[in-house]
Design an enzyme around this catalytic site. Structure first.
Site, short mmCIF file in Angstrom:
data_model
loop_
_atom_site.label_atom_id
_atom_site.label_comp_id
_atom_site.label_asym_id
_atom_site.label_seq_id
_atom_site.Cartn_x
_atom_site.Cartn_y
_atom_site.Cartn_z
N TYR A 34 0.61 -0.98 0.20
CA TYR A 34 0.03 0.23 -0.17
C TYR A 34 1.03 0.92 0.22
CZ TYR A 34 0.18 0.64 4.99
OH TYR A 34 1.44 0.92 6.34
N LYS A 145 6.26 -1.40 2.41
CA LYS A 145 5.13 -1.12 2.60
C LYS A 145 4.21 -2.05 2.06
CE LYS A 145 2.89 3.19 3.62
NZ LYS A 145 2.79 3.63 4.31
N GLU A 178 12.75 2.60 14.25
CA GLU A 178 11.41 3.65 13.96
C GLU A 178 10.28 3.38 14.92
OE1 GLU A 178 9.82 3.14 9.57
OE2 GLU A 178 10.23 0.15 10.18
N LEU A 202 10.78 1.24 7.07
CA LEU A 202 9.96 2.75 5.60
C LEU A 202 10.59 3.31 5.29
CD1 LEU A 202 7.52 1.78 4.13
CD2 LEU A 202 6.41 3.58 4.90
N1 PDD Z 1 2.66 4.97 7.95
N2 PDD Z 1 7.44 3.90 9.07
C1 PDD Z 1 6.26 3.56 9.25
C2 PDD Z 1 6.50 1.67 9.84
C3 PDD Z 1 4.80 3.81 8.64
O1 PDD Z 1 3.97 2.68 8.28
C4 PDD Z 1 4.94 5.13 7.74
C5 PDD Z 1 4.11 5.21 7.46
C6 PDD Z 1 6.18 5.80 8.09
C7 PDD Z 1 6.00 7.58 7.60
O2 PDD Z 1 6.78 7.27 6.48
P1 PDD Z 1 5.45 8.18 4.92
O3 PDD Z 1 6.78 9.62 5.67
O4 PDD Z 1 5.86 7.78 3.89
O5 PDD Z 1 3.90 8.88 5.72
C8 PDD Z 1 7.14 5.00 8.92
C9 PDD Z 1 1.40 5.50 7.41
C10 PDD Z 1 1.54 6.65 7.34
C11 PDD Z 1 0.05 4.34 7.40
O6 PDD Z 1 0.33 3.35 7.39
O7 PDD Z 1 -0.96 4.92 7.66
#
Ligand code: PDD
Length: 281
Positions: A34, A145, A178, A202
């Site tokens: 996703y 992701k 993270e 991620l």
């Molecule tokens: N998640 N690390 C993880 C495990 C995440 O699920 C996310 C974001 C991030 C930050 O990535 P970004 O800056 O590209 O949103 C880091 C999204 C928002 C979610 O799962 O809804």
């Protein structure tokens, strides 16, 4: 349930009518990936970067990209409203297979779903939030992701049940990776530090924007591993994501971070980040 228009396999239809088969491998196995892409005033934010990450996730799970970038742009733009802060959630699964078998089906059309939601400003953004450290119990492909988020949700839930907004994950060597759904930054000895990209995290798009802003504004930063002990002594801790932006952590593992208020480096970065967003409209 809000009955907005969503996209499913080539069609725009009301959410209540968007249905998939119980034989979809996304449902049976979490066999999909996703993206979450913010959009400000009807413009997708960092679209190319999100597409690059999408392509990388797809190639890691050996699923061909069902659309070109131009096609994705068209599909997703249709779902946006012209004003306000929104985000697109999109998902691609390996589709419907005739029987439940772990190995890939010989032929399956990927299932493509996308919807748009409003970004509700995260409550703790100005005041800061509490976080706890937990063992990183996830797999070795955290740079993908994947929709398979069971470990992440169990970790986030554990944090929530302890009155915290996020779980800060720690690997077997005692280094912070993270958050359960966010990247992490710390200010240590006046330097902004975030762990380097690896298959343990991620590669967050918000993370990259922050490093870019730091570079442009001569804010000293490093991409470096952070030991849990060092994080406990940091003067600032932040969590970053597309939907929550930059959240200061003011209490970590039941101890105040510095004086228990969002710190000056966060104040400055948040101001620069908001100004950057504004400059795009
Ligand atoms: N998640 N690390 C993880 C495990 C995440 O699920 C996310 C974001 C991030 C930050 O990535 P970004 O800056 O590209 O949103 C880091 C999204 C928002 C979610 O799962 O809804």
């Amino acid at each position: 349930m809000e009955n907005k228009t969503v996209y499913l396999n080539g069609q725009y239809l009301p959410l209540s009518e968007a249905k998939i088969s119980v034989m979809d491998r996304g449902f049976l196995f979490g066999d999909g990936i996703y993206e979450v892409i913010p959009a400000y005033h009807g413009q997708l934010f960092r679209f190319q970067e999100h597409m690059e990450r999408l392509e990388n996730s797809l190639s890691n799970i050996r699923l061909p990209n069902p659309h070109s970038r131009e096609q994705w742009l068209k599909i997703l733009t249709e779902l946006l409203s012209p004003s306000g802060d929104q985000y697109i959630y999109l998902q691609v699964t390996r589709g419907v297979a005739p029987k439940r078998d772990h190995a890939f089906p010989e032929k399956a059309e990927p299932t493509v779903f996308a919807m748009c939601s409003n970004i509700v400003p995260f409550e703790g953004r100005e005041t800061g939030v509490k976080a706890i450290s937990l063992d990183d119990s996830r797999w070795e492909l955290c740079h993908v992701k994947a929709t398979t988020l069971l470990a992440n949700i169990l970790l986030r839930q554990q944090a929530v049940e302890q009155g915290c907004a996020e779980a800060v994950l720690v690997n077997k060597d005692g280094y912070v990776t993270e958050g359960a759904a966010s990247n992490i930054f710390a200010v240590i000895d006046g330097i902004l530090i975030t762990p380097p990209k690896s298959c343990e995290i991620l590669p967050g798009i918000t993370r990259d924007v922050i490093l870019e802003i730091a570079q442009q504004n001569n804010i000293p930063f490093r991409e470096e591993i952070i030991a849990l002990e060092a994080l406990k002594n940091a003067s600032e801790i932040w969590l970053t994501s597309s939907t929550r932006e930059i959240i200061p952590v003011v209490e970590f593992d039941s101890h105040k971070v510095a004086d228990g208020r969002p710190g000056p480096v966060w104040q400055n970065m948040n101001r620069l980040f908001q100004a950057y967003k504004q400059s795009l409209s």
